[in-house]
Design an enzyme around this catalytic site. Sequence first.
Site, PDB file in Angstrom:
ATOM      1  N   HIS A 337       8.128 104.404   0.037  1.00  0.00           N
ATOM      2  CA  HIS A 337       7.349 103.191  -0.237  1.00  0.00           C
ATOM      3  C   HIS A 337       8.255 101.971  -0.142  1.00  0.00           C
ATOM      4  O   HIS A 337       9.382 101.984  -0.651  1.00  0.00           O
ATOM      5  CB  HIS A 337       6.737 103.270  -1.641  1.00  0.00           C
ATOM      6  N   ASN A 338       7.744 100.921   0.534  1.00  0.00           N
ATOM      7  CA  ASN A 338       8.550  99.705   0.720  1.00  0.00           C
ATOM      8  C   ASN A 338       9.979 100.081   1.138  1.00  0.00           C
ATOM      9  O   ASN A 338      10.969  99.709   0.482  1.00  0.00           O
ATOM     10  CB  ASN A 338       8.559  98.855  -0.553  1.00  0.00           C
ATOM     11  N   GLU A 367       7.223 102.928   5.405  1.00  0.00           N
ATOM     12  CA  GLU A 367       6.298 101.785   5.321  1.00  0.00           C
ATOM     13  C   GLU A 367       6.925 100.536   5.913  1.00  0.00           C
ATOM     14  O   GLU A 367       8.106 100.252   5.692  1.00  0.00           O
ATOM     15  CB  GLU A 367       5.908 101.539   3.864  1.00  0.00           C
ATOM     16  N   ASP A 369       5.945  96.485   5.979  1.00  0.00           N
ATOM     17  CA  ASP A 369       5.107  95.352   5.568  1.00  0.00           C
ATOM     18  C   ASP A 369       5.321  94.218   6.569  1.00  0.00           C
ATOM     19  O   ASP A 369       6.384  93.582   6.567  1.00  0.00           O
ATOM     20  CB  ASP A 369       5.475  94.891   4.153  1.00  0.00           C
ATOM     21  N   HIS A 382       8.585  91.822   1.593  1.00  0.00           N
ATOM     22  CA  HIS A 382       7.595  91.985   0.538  1.00  0.00           C
ATOM     23  C   HIS A 382       6.932  90.635   0.325  1.00  0.00           C
ATOM     24  O   HIS A 382       7.542  89.711  -0.230  1.00  0.00           O
ATOM     25  CB  HIS A 382       8.258  92.483  -0.748  1.00  0.00           C
ATOM     26  N   GLU A 416       1.564  97.978   6.885  1.00  0.00           N
ATOM     27  CA  GLU A 416       0.791  97.082   6.010  1.00  0.00           C
ATOM     28  C   GLU A 416       0.758  95.736   6.730  1.00  0.00           C
ATOM     29  O   GLU A 416       1.664  94.927   6.602  1.00  0.00           O
ATOM     30  CB  GLU A 416       1.434  96.984   4.634  1.00  0.00           C
TER      31      GLU A 416
END
Length: 1172
Positions: A337-338, A367, A369, A382, A416
Amino acid sequence: MSVAFTNNIGSLLSDEFQKWREGDGIFSPVRLTVDPEGFFVYEEPLQQSLIGEAKARTYDLVLVSDLSSGRIRRCRQLDKLMELLSFESATSYEDNYFCLVFRQPSQDSTVHYFVSPTYTYFLHSDPKIIDKWCSNVNPLSFNQLHINGDIFCYLRKVKCQLLLESAGNTVKCSEITRLMGLPRDQEKVLEGVLGKMSLLEESGIEVSVDKLTEQLMWIIYMELCPRPDLDKIFLGLLAVEKSQVEFLSYSSLLQFINNTQWDPRVNDQLVQKLKIRSLKGILQSISILPNEDNSISLNDFYKYLHSSLNSIVTPGELKCPRAMSHPLCDYFINSSHNTYLTGNQLKSNSTVEMYIQALLLGARCIELDCWDSSTGEPVITHGNTLCTKISFEEVIRVIGEFAFLKTDTPVILSFENHCSKNQQQLMAQFCVKYLGSSLCTLLPSHPTDPGVKLPSPSSLRGKILIKNKRVLECVARSSSAINKVDLVRVRKATNPEILLDQTASEEWDGTNEGEVDMSLSDLVNYVEPVKFKSFDDSLEKERNCEMSSFSEVRGLVLLQHEGAKFIRYNSSHTSRIYPAGSRISSSNYMPQIYWNVGCQMVALNYQTPDLPMQINQAKFELAGNCGYLLKPDILRVEKTDRNVLEPFTQTPPEHTIPTNCGIRVISAHFLGPYQCELMVQAEMFGLPADTHRRNKDNTSRFTNYNGLRAMWDEEKWIWFEGIFSQDLALLKINILDEGSNIIAHRILPLSLLQNGYRHIYMRDKYNLPMGLASLFVQVRMEDFVADGLEGYANVLKNPEQLARGRQKGTVMRLESSAFKRKSMLSLMEGKGEPIDQELQDIINGIDKTRATSATNTITGKSLLRVKVSHSLSVNSDDGTYDPSSPTRPKTPTSFTSSFDYENLAKPRKNVLEPQGFNSEYIPTIKSIQNREPIVPQSVEAVILTTKSLISKQDKQRRELTTNSRANQKQIETYEQDRDKRIRDITSNYDKEIQKVVKGQTRRIGEEERAKLQGQKERLLEMKDLKLSGVSEQAMREIEHIRCKQEREEAQMELDSCRELKLMTLPLLKAAHQNQRQQILEKVQEVEKKSVEKEIEVKKLDIINDLLGKTGTLCSQKATQTTVKVFVHHQTTELERLQSQENNMFEKESINILKQLERDVKELELKFEQFDS
């Protein structure tokens, strides 16, 4: 190259390079060498450095991330190097160096060791040498066989490091003790050991490298750390063999392997046990040569128990399986995640290196973003935080280079996507450019039509799948969507109700603020994210390529209310779980919760070395760390299956056999150069019914650790009983000091634990091996058998014994519990047939009731005289289990009591305490009449007392019948007295119940009154049925336990709410403070703008004055009038805009602050009400 290295162990690779490190900008000639075992890369300087004394360095390949050429690992100071080396182009330069990335453990214990690696560059004029090193060294880095090696592997590693780092032909004893992790005082002990063997040089503190062999390392290990625990086992085997010599025969060793070390869960008919011929070959494989007598010595026995044959997990489980033929949804997938973050979620750095490290550590779902940038190219960060930004193009480039460096299993890129349509086109172009043929395309055999299963990882080897929303599912948004989204996020971050109960997915799941670009949509196929509606809707559509993402909060709600549907959904679709937005510190949730319902991609923050990350690493360490792990059968549900596992079930799932796991801690060794008190603790993670955390029953006592070993003299077993799913369960063993700090641990899958005496090699907080540190335990794995059914299990395990019994004419009858209860009740009522003598010996004492039949001379029927036992199905007479016994303690499921007629009227202290029973004592009518009134204590007391009285009075009646008719009157008096006594007992019993019910219902509410009424009905039903075996005291104990559990659950809920309060209030206050700070910054910015605008007005006034003075060159009046009108107009417009902006900003600020204050006060009020 060192003389010792050249003469003793040779080399796998050895070449000269020019070393250059970022920062110093100085080249130094070195020789790099890889030992034949593949443990280290040794760097030896060839000349003195210009900035100081050059030192040799050893790179442990377990900590080496990768060794990549310049085409993959581009140097950050490439221009400077090109200028120094006078290269004409970057292309030629990139072929002439490689970068060695070393994962140096950080001083910050909250950050993982791979977050800040060091980079060292080695240059060579021949590109072929660079390619040779890259292709040969990369497979050796982070080798799972070395990480999970046995004691001999670690001793060879110590020997290699000693030879590599030796400056000459000798090695100091202090270096041996340092590398073995021993205290300094052991240096003198080592010198004494080597001195007795005449191996020391003239200095008395050094040993020649020629004498430093593997056999010598083994002798040093055993001399420094004697093993009386192994001596005890060996002597025990000799005692069984009754041998007069100190050698154990092959037959005794074979019996030890096939009995003690054999897994009882294995079917002997399918997997044959070891034979003598096979044993000889196995012993030779671990350098144990047979002697003339076909026996082994104590030293050989030591070697056998330390070898990989007795490791806690078989080495074969550490290899990546080639056959991954199940659909993609049938696998757990290692997920991040991230991935780009190196720290917390607010202001940490984003680096491309984190993607490389995650891929090399086995992550198969990462991931990205994606956001718009001012440069016109997408970036990864982020959003709406202070985290730094990195280039999307650079990330895609390194993913293409490192995705399949360690394994070729498929990789999933979870986008994302917050980019505009124009920058989405660039994203698609970068994916096609750098990923190329690795991009997954639709397979002809697996279209995305409804009802078609997902392809298998084997069919997708070397492919990269894109997870992003597709065009057909997009909904166009207006230009104000960004503001709406930001408003929703602010409310989620500040509203406690939304924070505590999130009913919608927080992740964008591939959506964006504008339309999805067609070029990016075309790259999506087997992992198409859609908005989750319901499990029924997804299963009805049967589009298995569609998947959904859930926050941990939303996933937990679905798991609690629709656990079975969640499992069925994950059997055909894929799902992804990610941490809640409130985890600002990048902490992790427990992944086991979501593995229990079959969620494939349980994403964690890789940069945080906490317990959830340790569990994730330990689980995926199996199967060669390839990132894919096949789910258990109970989680792979077919569409036609009706019975689906309930995650919170309290009964074993269908078609599964529960497992018992017992562990006896014996000794610990080489845990570190310090002395302290140690304790071992075991924890179990799995289904909710299988999870057992820290408690006193799962811990050993404290014992002294002297820097070398710790011994546990106690024979205590730590038992985990009735594990429903051993394929999901993970066993965690902690070693704690006197301050309850975990100094070492190991997490192991329960399904792969081997039975018998095993060495467990411990890990540190980063899940890295601790060298020689080990824990010696005895493991006992067995199938769970409910109390009272042991005989059935024994018959099923050994049907040959039953067959032999039938051949001899012995009949074994396996009666059901219901039939046995019916038979016992009919016999108590005087209606049954005499109990067969064989029934007493059926199934290892299942029937604890001993019965003898007596002939009724009056009625001609068989009567039963029952002698009630006080057995509680435990190993000792006091109701507790013997910890020295390998048999697990059993939970009593039924309580049978014995009664003494002399003490029947006295109140009993404890039903579980056995009381004396004198079967010879039969009371007379007079003694019964003279006793105090009996107050019945339970249904059991009424039934047993009544039947005992009937039996004894009938016996007296038979005696009176033999006399003359003159005794007829006495018989009638006896019958009347007997009937009256029975009526009194029954009446007293009913009155006692009514009294209790009446007394308690005055103090309880309607709900408790109904509950008590149900209990009364159950008691009366038991009385009517005349069931024996459960006393009222036992029922009260059970109800007490239930009430205690309810209180504990309520207390846990209260503690969790208080903990949530302590966690939530600071977050809200911080958000409140940040909002205030932002408002103040905006106010300062507005004031700054107003000052700038005032300066502009003054400038206009000055221009106006100048124009007034120079009016002679043109029409002075016209110009002046025009300028004044312009200045007045500008000033008026400026004042109007400034006033409007200030009013709007003040209103917005006031509204936000008021809302924040109301939210904080409301939450505090709720917590105060809850506490009260």
